[in-house]
Design an enzyme around this catalytic site. Structure first.
Site, PDB file in Angstrom:
ATOM      1  N   THR A   1       1.519   3.491  -2.447  1.00  0.00           N
ATOM      2  CA  THR A   1       1.330   4.520  -3.480  1.00  0.00           C
ATOM      3  C   THR A   1       0.723   5.808  -2.963  1.00  0.00           C
ATOM      4  OG1 THR A   1      -0.830   3.606  -4.099  1.00  0.00           O
ATOM      5  CG2 THR A   1       1.097   2.768  -5.302  1.00  0.00           C
TER       6      THR A   1
ATOM      7  N   TYR B   1     -14.005  -1.463  10.214  1.00  0.00           N
ATOM      8  CA  TYR B   1     -12.623  -0.993  10.282  1.00  0.00           C
ATOM      9  C   TYR B   1     -12.008  -1.239  11.657  1.00  0.00           C
ATOM     10  CZ  TYR B   1      -8.484   1.898   9.683  1.00  0.00           C
ATOM     11  OH  TYR B   1      -7.176   2.331   9.608  1.00  0.00           O
TER      12      TYR B   1
ATOM     13  N   GLY C   1       0.825  -1.209   0.000  1.00  0.00           N
ATOM     14  CA  GLY C   1       0.000   0.000   0.000  1.00  0.00           C
ATOM     15  C   GLY C   1       0.852   1.248   0.000  1.00  0.00           C
TER      16      GLY C   1
ATOM     17  N   ASN D   1       1.143  -2.417   5.368  1.00  0.00           N
ATOM     18  CA  ASN D   1       0.422  -1.153   5.486  1.00  0.00           C
ATOM     19  C   ASN D   1      -0.862  -1.096   4.659  1.00  0.00           C
ATOM     20  OD1 ASN D   1       0.264   1.968   5.829  1.00  0.00           O
ATOM     21  ND2 ASN D   1       0.363   1.663   3.617  1.00  0.00           N
TER      22      ASN D   1
END
Length: 248
Positions: A9, A155, A7, A80
């Site tokens: 980017t 989440y 992750g 991540n």
């Protein structure tokens, strides 16, 4: 130091990949889009961009093999990659929904990415690290309050799972030469997961760059024996001073 950042980017992942690359590490950063990962990596010194869907075992195996081959090994994994509450409720801060209103597909998508994804990538990398004689795993988490706040299914549970997974990984790997630690920002960050007007009055958002100093330190020689720690990035300087004061 050869580092794989999932992750990487945008958001926290990009901030950590940038800090590591600028500190001299060889970095492979991943994203679901190969083109985007390659474009982002092109802006960092010596970085490599790879396609990786952390929910897919075959994609994980391909990406880890490519990273290992291109970097000549992986010394550190930064788990991540994640998705937030907006994927199941775009108005989660102003119109929180009870867990019974969360669509099952949305629940599975968040758990699959944020928890199962951490497991799949670590499961693929760890045997290689063990065979190589050592390595480091850093799992990114969030504040405890997020894990028990109303309206934060799925989440919150996904990140509570991250905490438990990390502790058990650390116990399983005790004494092996592969270390496992948790790192979290210590507050709401400017990553797009939270609306910018969502912070309580008087509380400012943290910049993703807050993750830079602790992740660079975790990749350093000074952190070679650090294991099963939970490090809050916003409090990192104080934590490190206390650690050094206590001779650890």
């Amino acid at each position: 130091m050869r580092v794989l950042v999932t992750g990487g980017t945008s958001g926290l992942g990009l901030a950590m990949a940038t800090a590591l690359a600028e500190a001299g590490a060889s970095v492979a950063l991943t994203g679901r889009s190969a083109a985007r990962a390659e474009a982002v990596a092109a802006g960092l010194p010596g970085a490599l961009g790879l396609e990786l869907d952390v929910r897919d075992e075959a994609s994980v195996a391909r990406a880890v093999e490519r990273a290992w081959s291109r970097l000549g090994g992986i010394d550190m994994l930064v788990n991540n990659a994640g998705i937030g509450m907006r994927t199941v409720n775009p108005r989660f801060m102003t119109d929180p929904r009870g867990f019974w209103e969360v669509p099952p597909d949305g629940f599975r998508a968040v758990i699959d990415t944020n928890l199962t994804g951490y497991f799949l990538v670590a499961r693929e990398v760890t045997p290689r690290m063990l065979a190589a004689g050592g390595g480091r795993v850093v799992n990114i988490s969030v504040n405890d309050t997020t894990m028990r706040r109303a309206g934060f299914v799925p989440y919150g549970p996904s990140r509570a799972g991250t905490e438990s997974l990390s502790r058990i990984m650390a116990a399983d790997l005790h004494g092996t030469g592969v270390t496992v630690n948790l790192l979290l920002p210590g507050g709401a960050t400017v990553t797009g997961m939270l609306p910018l007007d969502a912070a309580p009055e008087g509380v400012a958002f943290l910049e993703p760059s807050v993750m830079g100093p602790p992740i660079v330190w975790l990749a350093s020689d000074a952190a070679a024996g650090v294991h099963d720690e939970r490090i809050v990035a916003a409090e990192f300087d104080t934590w490190l001073r206390e650690r050094e004061k206590n001779g650890r």
